[in-house]
Design a protein around this motif. Structure first.
Motif, short mmCIF file in Angstrom:
data_model
loop_
_atom_site.label_atom_id
_atom_site.label_comp_id
_atom_site.label_asym_id
_atom_site.label_seq_id
_atom_site.Cartn_x
_atom_site.Cartn_y
_atom_site.Cartn_z
N LYS A 16 0.81 -1.21 0.00
CA LYS A 16 0.00 0.00 0.00
C LYS A 16 0.85 1.27 0.00
O LYS A 16 0.50 2.29 -0.61
N ASN A 17 2.00 1.22 0.64
CA ASN A 17 2.86 2.40 0.74
C ASN A 17 3.46 2.82 -0.60
O ASN A 17 3.99 3.92 -0.73
N ASN A 18 3.40 1.93 -1.60
CA ASN A 18 3.94 2.26 -2.92
C ASN A 18 3.00 3.12 -3.75
O ASN A 18 3.39 3.61 -4.82
N ILE A 19 1.75 3.27 -3.31
CA ILE A 19 0.77 4.02 -4.11
C ILE A 19 0.94 5.51 -3.87
O ILE A 19 0.71 6.02 -2.78
N LYS A 20 1.38 6.22 -4.91
CA LYS A 20 1.55 7.68 -4.83
C LYS A 20 0.57 8.42 -5.74
O LYS A 20 0.41 9.62 -5.64
N GLY A 21 -0.03 7.69 -6.68
CA GLY A 21 -0.95 8.34 -7.62
C GLY A 21 -1.64 7.29 -8.48
O GLY A 21 -1.50 6.08 -8.28
N THR A 22 -2.41 7.75 -9.49
CA THR A 22 -3.17 6.86 -10.35
C THR A 22 -2.28 5.88 -11.09
O THR A 22 -2.62 4.70 -11.25
N ASP A 23 -1.12 6.32 -11.56
CA ASP A 23 -0.22 5.45 -12.30
C ASP A 23 0.23 4.28 -11.43
O ASP A 23 0.37 3.16 -11.91
N ASP A 24 0.46 4.54 -10.15
CA ASP A 24 0.83 3.47 -9.23
C ASP A 24 -0.35 2.53 -9.00
O ASP A 24 -0.18 1.31 -8.95
N TYR A 25 -1.54 3.12 -8.84
CA TYR A 25 -2.71 2.30 -8.51
C TYR A 25 -3.12 1.41 -9.68
O TYR A 25 -3.51 0.26 -9.48
N MET A 26 -3.03 1.93 -10.91
CA MET A 26 -3.53 1.19 -12.06
C MET A 26 -2.49 0.28 -12.71
O MET A 26 -2.81 -0.81 -13.18
N VAL A 27 -1.22 0.69 -12.76
CA VAL A 27 -0.21 -0.12 -13.45
C VAL A 27 1.06 -0.29 -12.61
O VAL A 27 2.13 -0.56 -13.14
N ALA A 28 0.95 -0.14 -11.31
CA ALA A 28 2.06 -0.39 -10.38
C ALA A 28 3.32 0.38 -10.75
O ALA A 28 4.43 -0.12 -10.61
N GLY A 29 3.12 1.62 -11.22
CA GLY A 29 4.26 2.45 -11.57
C GLY A 29 5.11 1.89 -12.70
O GLY A 29 6.24 2.33 -12.91
N ARG A 30 4.56 0.91 -13.43
CA ARG A 30 5.28 0.26 -14.54
C ARG A 30 6.63 -0.29 -14.09
O ARG A 30 7.66 -0.07 -14.73
N THR A 31 6.65 -1.04 -12.99
CA THR A 31 7.92 -1.50 -12.42
C THR A 31 7.96 -3.01 -12.17
O THR A 31 8.93 -3.50 -11.60
N ILE A 32 6.94 -3.75 -12.59
CA ILE A 32 6.88 -5.17 -12.26
C ILE A 32 7.82 -5.96 -13.18
O ILE A 32 7.82 -5.78 -14.39
N GLY A 33 8.63 -6.87 -12.60
CA GLY A 33 9.59 -7.67 -13.35
C GLY A 33 8.93 -8.78 -14.16
O GLY A 33 7.78 -9.15 -13.92
N PRO A 34 9.68 -9.38 -15.12
CA PRO A 34 9.11 -10.36 -16.05
C PRO A 34 8.55 -11.61 -15.40
O PRO A 34 7.46 -12.07 -15.76
N PHE A 35 9.29 -12.21 -14.46
CA PHE A 35 8.82 -13.46 -13.86
C PHE A 35 7.54 -13.25 -13.05
O PHE A 35 6.56 -13.99 -13.19
N VAL A 36 7.54 -12.21 -12.21
CA VAL A 36 6.35 -11.90 -11.42
C VAL A 36 5.20 -11.53 -12.34
O VAL A 36 4.06 -12.01 -12.16
N ASN A 37 5.47 -10.72 -13.34
CA ASN A 37 4.41 -10.28 -14.24
C ASN A 37 3.86 -11.43 -15.07
O ASN A 37 2.65 -11.55 -15.29
N GLY A 38 4.75 -12.29 -15.57
CA GLY A 38 4.30 -13.45 -16.35
C GLY A 38 3.41 -14.36 -15.53
O GLY A 38 2.38 -14.86 -16.01
N SER A 39 3.80 -14.59 -14.28
CA SER A 39 2.98 -15.41 -13.38
C SER A 39 1.65 -14.74 -13.08
O SER A 39 0.60 -15.39 -13.04
N ALA A 40 1.69 -13.41 -12.86
CA ALA A 40 0.46 -12.66 -12.56
C ALA A 40 -0.50 -12.67 -13.74
O ALA A 40 -1.72 -12.83 -13.57
N ILE A 41 0.03 -12.48 -14.95
CA ILE A 41 -0.83 -12.52 -16.14
C ILE A 41 -1.49 -13.88 -16.26
O ILE A 41 -2.68 -14.01 -16.54
N SER A 42 -0.70 -14.92 -16.05
CA SER A 42 -1.24 -16.28 -16.17
C SER A 42 -2.36 -16.51 -15.17
O SER A 42 -3.42 -17.06 -15.52
N ALA A 43 -2.17 -16.06 -13.93
CA ALA A 43 -3.20 -16.24 -12.91
C ALA A 43 -4.45 -15.45 -13.25
O ALA A 43 -5.58 -15.94 -13.14
N THR A 44 -4.26 -14.20 -13.69
CA THR A 44 -5.40 -13.34 -14.05
C THR A 44 -6.17 -13.93 -15.21
O THR A 44 -7.39 -13.84 -15.28
N TRP A 45 -5.46 -14.54 -16.11
CA TRP A 45 -6.02 -15.05 -17.36
C TRP A 45 -6.76 -16.36 -17.17
O TRP A 45 -7.74 -16.65 -17.84
#
Length: 554
Positions: free
Chosen positions: A42-71
């Motif tokens: 929660k402390n990472n949220i500074k604005g809309t960009d953080d809330y909607m796209v996590a500040g565009r900072t998510i790494g490939p392995f975490v993001n690939g796993s997250a996409i798969s789970a969401t999908w």
């Protein structure tokens, strides 16, 4: 067996938990971890960009796993297994097309929209087509996400109902509150890391128990379930030869491509995951990890369907169609007992949570960001973030209220959502990225016509108006895409090019050229790169035989 079911309502094998302590501890522990991650992020949220796209900072392995789970969603554990048992080997066509969609998002528009600074389809539409199309797109997104999330909420409620013995309504609102709570706390930051964890809970909850199931069924390759059932294939061919038959019309497979490959391209909750990548290179690596882990999950779930059919055939059991979505639980009750099945339940819950959270963030983005920007309201960044929180809470409440009295097409609402996306959303994004001749009039007409065509021809909206095949293919609700997609493309091209010739509409392709060059990373050097009408005309002509093919009786 059917007679026994009708008389007693019970099967001759375990259907529910006889000991709840360990299952409840497992499921409860996962929720504690999910909330802990959300609170920490929660402390990472500074604005809309953080809330909607996590500040565009998510790494490939975490993001690939997250996409798969969401999908994948709760349907992977329940509805998908039921469809695989019913459709059998042809269901591989559905998953093959699914896997194509995420690479195509990256190839067709992921990099270009990152340069433009957009993280939702509606934001892109505002810049590319104007405010009216942005509002149309936001409304389409809300509809598609509600359709997609509806089944997840009901499935989660049914799991809680079985697990705790609660009334369905109480289970529904309890799960709605739990999901909404952790999405509100941390937005895309918490959802991304939670979804990555949820994927691995899903995979291990399917993969490891299936090792023990296949071992007890007599498979020598039990230690790797995605392929471990191979030596049981000869026995399956003897007992159920139809399991490997490609029984459907060719058009069914092509309709799967249109809906299941092109539909996800327009799904905002998937595109948002791509936009959370640190950079373009990370986005490419994300696609690799997505395909690898998703393929592993899909192959594992196919082993569940195989084992379920094999077990039923060998034991002489018959299960009602409405209960086939519980097959993974029946198998684990029969071979692994209450405790292991409790972990399988936790995996199913993880699938539902990961997908619903993505849906709710997409709805939040459409309401709190896209509509605010479309109407050019003077709203501060803090206020937009607050709107994001409120939209998530509102989405959870609306979905729960709809789920109290779900529509008749609930079972296939997810597949129908893909068809709507393919016909009404994907063409607007892709053509808008690659052609300066695509304009707002064509985009609006294409979206409206595509949406209306899918709804009209779906057997779940107006039973007297249908298209395509009969029986199972019609019930799935995707046949209409064979007509809706080509009609949408033809409408887009014809209206866009016709609008250029109407002086009062004030359409000038050159106005779009600089924006498209910017999206593709070209300098504003006056070179015409995307201004030809020929590709659009060729595309429209190619749609004609597809449309003719689709309107023929199957």
């Amino acid at each position: 067996m059917t007679k026994l079911l009708q008389q007693t309502g019970e099967y001759p094998f375990q259907e529910t938990f006889t000991d709840l302590l360990v299952p409840m501890l497992i499921v409860g522990a996962t929720f504690v971890v999910y909330y802990g991650i959300s609170y920490y992020m929660k402390n990472n949220i500074k604005g809309t960009d953080d809330y909607m796209v996590a500040g565009r900072t998510i790494g490939p392995f975490v993001n690939g796993s997250a996409i798969s789970a969401t999908w994948e969603s709760l349907a992977t554990f329940m509805g998908v297994v039921a469809l695989m048992i019913t459709v059998q080997i042809p269901f591989l066509a559905v998953w093959t097309n699914f896997l194509l969609s995420i690479p195509l998002i990256v190839i067709l528009y992921g990099q270009t929209l990152r340069r433009l600074g957009s993280y939702t389809p509606a934001t892109f539409c505002k810049d590319r087509y104007g405010n009216t199309m942005s509002v149309v797109m936001a409304l389409l997104i809300v509809f598609v996400m509600l359709m997609y999330a509806l089944g997840q909420f009901i499935g989660l409620a049914q799991i809680m109902e079985v697990l705790l013995g609660w009334d369905y309504t109480l289970s529904l609102f309890a799960i709605a509150a739990l999901v909404t709570g952790y999405v509100v706390i941390a937005g895309m930051w918490g959802v991304s890391y939670n979804s990555a964890l949820q994927f691995w809970i899903m995979l291990t909850a399917a993969l490891i128990p299936m090792m023990f199931v296949l071992n007890q069924l007599g498979s020598s390759g039990w230690f790797f379930p995605p392929l471990g059932y191979g030596d049981l294939v000869p026995e399956m061919q003897e007992s159920n030869p139809g399991f490997f038959g490609m029984a459907f019309d060719t058009r069914w497979y092509f309709a799967m491509f249109l809906a299941m490959t092109l539909g996800p391209i327009g799904m905002p909750h998937l595109a948002q995951r791509i936009f959370t990548s640190r950079d373009v290179e990370a986005g490419r690596k994300t696609v690799f990890w997505f395909i690898f882990v998703t393929g592993l999950m899909f192959a594992t779930m196919y082993s569940v369907a195989f084992a379920g059919v094999f077990w039923l055939e060998n034991q002489g059991y018959e299960v009602a169609d409405a209960d086939l979505d519980k097959m993974i639980f029946y198998l684990n009750f029969a071979f692994n007992g209450n405790s292991v099945t409790g972990y399988v339940i936790a995996g199913a819950v993880a699938g539902g949570l990961s997908t619903v959270s993505g849906h709710m963030l997409a709805i939040s983005a459409a309401v709190a960001n896209d509509i605010v920007e479309a109407f050019e309201l003077d709203v501060s960044e803090d206020r937009k973030t607050q709107f994001g929180y409120a939209s998530v809470i509102g989405a959870g409440l609306v979905i729960a209220l709809i789920a109290l009295n779900p529509p008749a097409f609930l079972v296939v609402s997810i597949l129908w959502a893909f068809a709507v996306s393919a016909a009404a959303i994907t063409p607007v994004i892709v053509l808008g990225v690659w052609s300066a001749r695509a304009n707002r009039y064509g985009a609006i007409a294409s979206s409206v016509v595509g949406f209306v065509t899918v709804v009209l021809l779906s057997p779940h909206a107006f039973s007297g108006i249908t298209a395509g095949g009969e029986g199972l293919t019609a019930a799935v609700g995707i046949d209409a895409i064979m007509i809706a997609f080509p009609v949408s493309i033809i409408t887009f091209v014809v209206v866009s090019l016709a609008a250029e010739r109407i002086e009062a509409l004030d359409v000038e392709p050159a106005d779009n050229a600089s924006l498209i060059n910017e999206m593709h990373g070209y300098p504003d050097d006056g070179v015409e790169r995307f201004n030809s009408a020929l590709p659009l005309i060729v595309l429209a002509v190619l749609m004609l035989p597809i449309l003719w093919w689709g309107v023929q009786p199957w």
